[in-house]
Design a protein around this motif. Structure first.
Motif, short mmCIF file in Angstrom:
data_model
loop_
_atom_site.label_atom_id
_atom_site.label_comp_id
_atom_site.label_asym_id
_atom_site.label_seq_id
_atom_site.Cartn_x
_atom_site.Cartn_y
_atom_site.Cartn_z
N GLU A 93 46.60 41.33 38.98
CA GLU A 93 45.48 42.15 39.46
C GLU A 93 44.69 41.42 40.54
OE1 GLU A 93 43.09 43.35 36.13
OE2 GLU A 93 44.78 44.32 35.13
N PHE A 94 44.48 40.12 40.34
CA PHE A 94 43.75 39.29 41.31
C PHE A 94 44.45 39.32 42.67
CE2 PHE A 94 43.14 35.01 43.17
CZ PHE A 94 41.76 34.96 43.25
N VAL A 95 45.78 39.16 42.68
CA VAL A 95 46.56 39.16 43.91
C VAL A 95 46.54 40.54 44.54
CG1 VAL A 95 48.92 38.96 44.82
CG2 VAL A 95 48.02 37.21 43.28
N GLU A 96 46.73 41.58 43.75
CA GLU A 96 46.76 42.94 44.30
C GLU A 96 45.41 43.35 44.87
OE1 GLU A 96 48.42 45.36 41.19
OE2 GLU A 96 50.43 44.56 41.52
N GLU A 97 44.32 42.93 44.22
CA GLU A 97 42.99 43.23 44.76
C GLU A 97 42.78 42.52 46.09
OE1 GLU A 97 39.85 42.42 41.97
OE2 GLU A 97 40.73 43.75 40.47
#
Length: 105
Positions: A93-97
């Protein structure tokens, strides 16, 4: 690029003040991302035992583990508080955000 012995020597000689924020984050949240530490992917892959010893000298005496998400993000975490699968989901999620954020010029 530093060779493995130089990299390990650098970690072994690192001042404790450089890792105080990392130790505080681990004690508070039980997880810290690569961007909030003085370490990077090469450190995690080549001298994790030295990182653990350094953090112990700085006052962090719990078990520690590290996971990475597709070579894009890494996190150190306390496996007694976090499950590796949950950390991987969180990193995803951190990378996709970060990818979804428009580039600032």
């Amino acid at each position: 690029m530093l060779d493995v012995l130089q990299l390990k020597h650098t970690v072994n000689r690192m001042p404790l003040e450089r890792v105080r924020a990392t130790v505080e984050e681990l004690q508070l949240e039980g997880i810290v991302t690569e961007g909030k530490t003085p370490f990077n992917r090469v450190h995690f892959n080549t001298c994790f035992a030295e990182i653990e010893a350094l953090l112990q000298r700085a006052g962090y005496h719990r078990q520690l583990d590290v996971v990475g998400y597709q070579g894009l993000a890494y996190a150190m975490f306390d496996p007694a508080r976090w499950d590796a699968v949950d950390v991987l989901r969180w990193l995803k999620e951190f990378v996709e955000e970060a990818r979804a954020q428009p580039a600032v010029r």
